[in-house]
Design a protein around this motif. Sequence first.
Motif, mmCIF file in Angstrom:
data_model
loop_
_atom_site.group_PDB
_atom_site.id
_atom_site.type_symbol
_atom_site.label_atom_id
_atom_site.label_comp_id
_atom_site.label_asym_id
_atom_site.label_seq_id
_atom_site.Cartn_x
_atom_site.Cartn_y
_atom_site.Cartn_z
ATOM 1 N N SER A 121 0.856 -1.156 0.035
ATOM 2 C CA SER A 121 0.207 0.239 0.129
ATOM 3 C C SER A 121 0.976 1.144 -0.141
ATOM 4 O O SER A 121 0.588 2.191 -0.803
ATOM 5 C CB SER A 121 -1.094 0.059 1.097
ATOM 6 N N GLU A 122 1.777 1.320 1.020
ATOM 7 C CA GLU A 122 2.700 2.493 1.013
ATOM 8 C C GLU A 122 3.398 2.761 -0.458
ATOM 9 O O GLU A 122 3.841 3.857 -0.777
ATOM 10 C CB GLU A 122 3.957 2.108 2.043
ATOM 11 N N ALA A 123 3.889 1.575 -1.197
ATOM 12 C CA ALA A 123 4.441 1.682 -2.425
ATOM 13 C C ALA A 123 3.666 2.213 -3.435
ATOM 14 O O ALA A 123 4.081 3.075 -4.418
ATOM 15 C CB ALA A 123 4.974 0.398 -2.805
ATOM 16 N N GLY A 124 2.131 2.045 -3.342
ATOM 17 C CA GLY A 124 1.375 2.530 -4.362
ATOM 18 C C GLY A 124 0.552 1.275 -5.134
ATOM 19 O O GLY A 124 -0.082 1.628 -6.158
ATOM 20 N N ALA A 125 0.505 -0.004 -4.670
ATOM 21 C CA ALA A 125 0.097 -0.877 -5.582
ATOM 22 C C ALA A 125 -1.401 -0.994 -5.208
ATOM 23 O O ALA A 125 -1.936 -0.543 -3.923
ATOM 24 C CB ALA A 125 0.510 -2.362 -4.932
ATOM 25 N N ASP A 126 -2.360 -1.247 -6.114
ATOM 26 C CA ASP A 126 -3.723 -1.238 -5.877
ATOM 27 C C ASP A 126 -4.327 -2.689 -5.457
ATOM 28 O O ASP A 126 -5.579 -2.872 -5.219
ATOM 29 C CB ASP A 126 -4.312 -0.855 -7.122
ATOM 30 N N GLY A 127 -3.827 -3.799 -6.070
ATOM 31 C CA GLY A 127 -4.446 -5.106 -5.826
ATOM 32 C C GLY A 127 -3.445 -6.193 -5.920
ATOM 33 O O GLY A 127 -2.208 -6.028 -6.035
ATOM 34 N N LEU A 128 -3.949 -7.501 -5.581
ATOM 35 C CA LEU A 128 -3.045 -8.568 -5.555
ATOM 36 C C LEU A 128 -3.706 -9.735 -5.946
ATOM 37 O O LEU A 128 -4.679 -10.077 -5.754
ATOM 38 C CB LEU A 128 -2.588 -8.817 -3.946
#
Length: 288
Positions: A121-128
């Motif tokens: 989340s801190e890196a900026g990912a939106d999904g997994l």
Amino acid sequence: MSVARIDKRFAELKAQNTSAFIAYVMAGDPDLETTFDILKGLPAAGADIIELGFPFSDPMAEGPTIQRAAERSLAAGTKLRDVFALVKRFREIDQDTPIILMGYMNPVEYLGYDRFAQTASEAGADGLIVVDCPPEEADALSDALDANDIALIRLATPTTDADRLLTVVKRTRGFIYYVSVAGVTGVKEANADAIAEAVARVREAANLPVAVGFGIRSADSAASIARIADAAVVGSALVDEIKHWLSSRDATEQTESLLENGTASAKVLEKATVLAQAVHSARLAAKG
């Protein structure tokens, strides 16, 4: 924005009556800088959403193309922290394009659910997307991802019956990934006519957009999928461009030939542009 970034992108495309082009790239193949060059070029090439694979030594759902990409990435020393760093660098120049991390449970388990979700989340990912995580065992991971507003995106397959589908769609966010063929990635060709009914069934059960992947290798197949699904996912066809570039590079030591051959990232982006155009124009072409 996280999940909201995914929802916004699909809403925008739905309003335009077009399907999304989702481009997959393996982080660290053949090196991290090449991956970053590809990432930053994909939105301009037409990618609406990016799937960023994190390498694993036993990618059981992958065909030879992505297996070799994972091997090249691991041989180059790629770690999970490097994948997060790529996402963070991308977010410094692009705040709009959703990024979905895709991989296997072992690296997630090793880092720990809470730490993985928070760092992503801190890196900026939106999904997994975690290929080998059964829904029945996903509650703890779902809790960690939900707490950080990251979508857990699950897979449905041709063998997913109606009862099983209800389990698959539970706590799924963002979109459903429909595997168009029985088998591994990049081997069989997707057949839109054969899966149209299943795509509609999955969309109704999930009340979410449906992205179709596994078996989309050409502009024609991408367009045919775009007419029935909310997104077409292409991975192996893009990763193959890196393999071909590496083979060509290794086959010659002539600087002139290497320059004429361009860069690995240029080859991937060129292919992505062709596929994106096919996806985005598919429904208009069908009307014409």
